[in-house]
Structure formats: structure tokens, C-alpha cells
Write an enzyme that holds these catalytic residues in place. Structure first.
Site, PDB file in Angstrom:
ATOM      1  N   ILE A  48       0.866  -1.174   0.000  1.00 12.98           N
ATOM      2  CA  ILE A  48       0.000   0.000   0.000  1.00 12.98           C
ATOM      3  C   ILE A  48       0.907   1.230   0.000  1.00 12.98           C
ATOM      4  O   ILE A  48       1.824   1.318   0.823  1.00 12.98           O
ATOM      5  CB  ILE A  48      -0.906   0.042   1.249  1.00 12.98           C
ATOM      6  CG1 ILE A  48      -1.761  -1.229   1.352  1.00 12.98           C
ATOM      7  CG2 ILE A  48      -1.782   1.296   1.230  1.00 12.98           C
ATOM      8  CD1 ILE A  48      -2.783  -1.398   0.266  1.00 12.98           C
ATOM      9  N   PHE A  49       0.657   2.161  -0.921  1.00 10.80           N
ATOM     10  CA  PHE A  49       1.482   3.369  -0.942  1.00 10.80           C
ATOM     11  C   PHE A  49       0.856   4.417  -0.019  1.00 10.80           C
ATOM     12  O   PHE A  49      -0.269   4.883  -0.227  1.00 10.80           O
ATOM     13  CB  PHE A  49       1.613   3.936  -2.351  1.00 10.80           C
ATOM     14  CG  PHE A  49       2.527   5.128  -2.409  1.00 10.80           C
ATOM     15  CD1 PHE A  49       3.901   4.964  -2.323  1.00 10.80           C
ATOM     16  CD2 PHE A  49       2.016   6.415  -2.525  1.00 10.80           C
ATOM     17  CE1 PHE A  49       4.760   6.060  -2.353  1.00 10.80           C
ATOM     18  CE2 PHE A  49       2.858   7.520  -2.567  1.00 10.80           C
ATOM     19  CZ  PHE A  49       4.233   7.345  -2.480  1.00 10.80           C
ATOM     20  N   GLY A  52      -0.319  10.172   2.712  1.00  8.24           N
ATOM     21  CA  GLY A  52      -0.984  11.136   3.585  1.00  8.24           C
ATOM     22  C   GLY A  52      -0.986  10.619   5.009  1.00  8.24           C
ATOM     23  O   GLY A  52       0.057  10.264   5.558  1.00  8.24           O
ATOM     24  N   GLU A 126     -10.659   4.401   3.543  1.00 10.19           N
ATOM     25  CA  GLU A 126     -10.412   5.248   2.384  1.00 10.19           C
ATOM     26  C   GLU A 126     -11.617   5.407   1.450  1.00 10.19           C
ATOM     27  O   GLU A 126     -11.713   6.403   0.735  1.00 10.19           O
ATOM     28  CB  GLU A 126      -9.233   4.688   1.580  1.00 10.19           C
ATOM     29  CG  GLU A 126      -7.934   4.561   2.359  1.00 10.19           C
ATOM     30  CD  GLU A 126      -7.394   5.898   2.844  1.00 10.19           C
ATOM     31  OE1 GLU A 126      -7.699   6.938   2.210  1.00 10.19           O
ATOM     32  OE2 GLU A 126      -6.684   5.906   3.860  1.00 10.19           O
TER      33      GLU A 126
END
Length: 220
Positions: A48-49, A52, A126
Site C-alpha cells: 500500500i502506498f 498522507g 479510504e
């Protein structure tokens, strides 16, 4: 700060109940299944990038963490927001990724044994508003390994998307917005601090933080 318990208990989703077009759990789960079906061939691990709040509050359990560069996308406060760290009276902006350029951040590798559970938590976190489009994108880890990671990019077809995300437009909104989860400026400054902590830089975030400090010193 958002916690696993808030998501597990349903408290997080309850916070958004008043909004129209809220994504149901079924729709969120369908999005996750569709994303996993489109997993690039030969991608054994799931990364997972984090660009934030996942950088300073990942909340999920992961097997490994590495500084990484995401190719083809850049940070942008391009999503309108009137809940969370904002309100209808004080609307703000939510961070996303837009096409073009690159972004430095952190890649989180999920453990295979708990991957399903952790992905479920990430998707609820998300995708509750449907503001993002989960995308498999190319990343280069800090050990020069190239792979793919899931990145939550802006869904430009949604009403929340705002094409004008330049600093002069965004800074006044972020500087004054506040809601149940805290202030919009607090989010920005936590991101700015997290980038510094990892030895990373983003000129857009630097400029935005500087402008908010200029127009609203008490938020710094």
C-alpha cells in the site's frame, strides 16, 4: 486520531451517515474485490502506498515498511471536504493523488496471513465516500526494487473533485477548516512533519505549509 476500534465498531462509518451517496459496506467490499482481481501479473506481495495520514497513522498491521517513490502521480488537495476535518460552514480540502509527476512516500507491505483483514480496514477507511480510485501503480522502493503498490488516487468523476488545487486556492480553505476529527491545517502540518521525518520532500506541501503559516500563524 482514527483507530482500528473506531472502524471495527462501526463508529467511523456512523460519522458519515448524514451524507448522501455514502458507500455501503457491500459496495466497499466490491471495490476491494475488483481491485484485487486487477492485480498485476507477477505481483506476489501486496504493498500500500502511504502518502498522507497512512504515513503517520497507518493503523493497519504490516510486515515491512520502506520509503518509496510512486511514479505517474503527485499529491494534490483536490477533493472538497465538509466533514471530518471540515464542516458545511467551514469546508476544506482532502488530499489525493492526481495524474502526472511523482510522489515520495512510504510503502507498506501487508503480511499474507492477515492481508484480507487489513485490506478490509483500509478500504473502509479510504472508500467510505467513494472519493478515491484504488489503483495499482508503479513504485520504486528505497532499495531500488521496482514493484506495484495500491495507491488511492482522486476519482475525478465524483462531485468532490475540484480541478483547481493550486496553493492560492487551497491554502485559505485548509487554514480555516475544522471538524470532528480536528483541523484541516493539523492534517497538513502532520504530513509536512512526516515527510521531514522520513527525509522526504514535496515542494507542493512545502509551499502550502508556508502559505498557511503566513496567512494564519496560529495554525502553525
Amino acid at each position: 486520531m482514527l483507530t482500528r476500534q473506531a472502524i471495527d465498531s462501526g463508529e467511523y462509518l456512523d460519522h458519515f451517515d448524514s451524507l448522501p451517496n455514502l458507500w455501503t459496506k457491500d459496495r466497499i467490499e466490491s471495490s476491494l474485490a475488483e481491485t484485487m482481481r486487477s492485480r498485476p501479473t507477477g505481483t506476489d506481495d501486496v504493498w500500500i502506498f502511504a502518502y498522507g495520514s497512512l504515513m503517520w497513522n497507518p493503523m493497519v498491521h504490516f510486515d515491512r515498511k520502506q520509503v518509496a517513490t510512486l511514479h505517474g502521480w503527485h499529491r494534490s488537495f483536490c477533493l472538497r471536504m465538509d466533514i471530518g476535518r471540515a464542516s458545511p460552514e467551514m469546508p476544506g480540502r482532502m488530499l489525493a493523488l492526481e495524474s502526472g509527476g511523482h510522489a515520495h512516500g512510504v510503502a507498506l507491505k501487508l503480511a499474507r496471513a492477515t492481508m484480507e483483514q487489513e485490506l478490509g480496514l483500509i478500504w473502509i477507511r479510504e472508500m467510505v465516500l467513494g472519493s478515491y480510485q484504488p489503483t495499482w501503480a508503479s513504485v520504486t522502493l528505497d532499495n531500488v526494487t521496482e514493484t506495484h503498490a495500491i495507491a488511492f488516487v482522486a476519482n475525478t468523476s465524483r462531485d468532490q473533485y475540484a480541478a483547481d488545487s493550486c496553493v492560492s486556492t487551497v491554502a485559505p480553505l485548509v487554514a480555516r477548516a475544522s471538524g470532528k476529527f480536528g483541523s484541516n491545517a493539523e492534517y497538513l502540518f502532520k504530513l509536512h512533519a512526516a515527510l521531514k521525518e522520513y527525509g522526504l520532500q514535496d515542494s507542493y506541501i512545502d509551499e502550502l505549509a508556508g502559505e498557511i503559516q503566513r496567512i494564519s500563524p496560529c495554525r502553525a
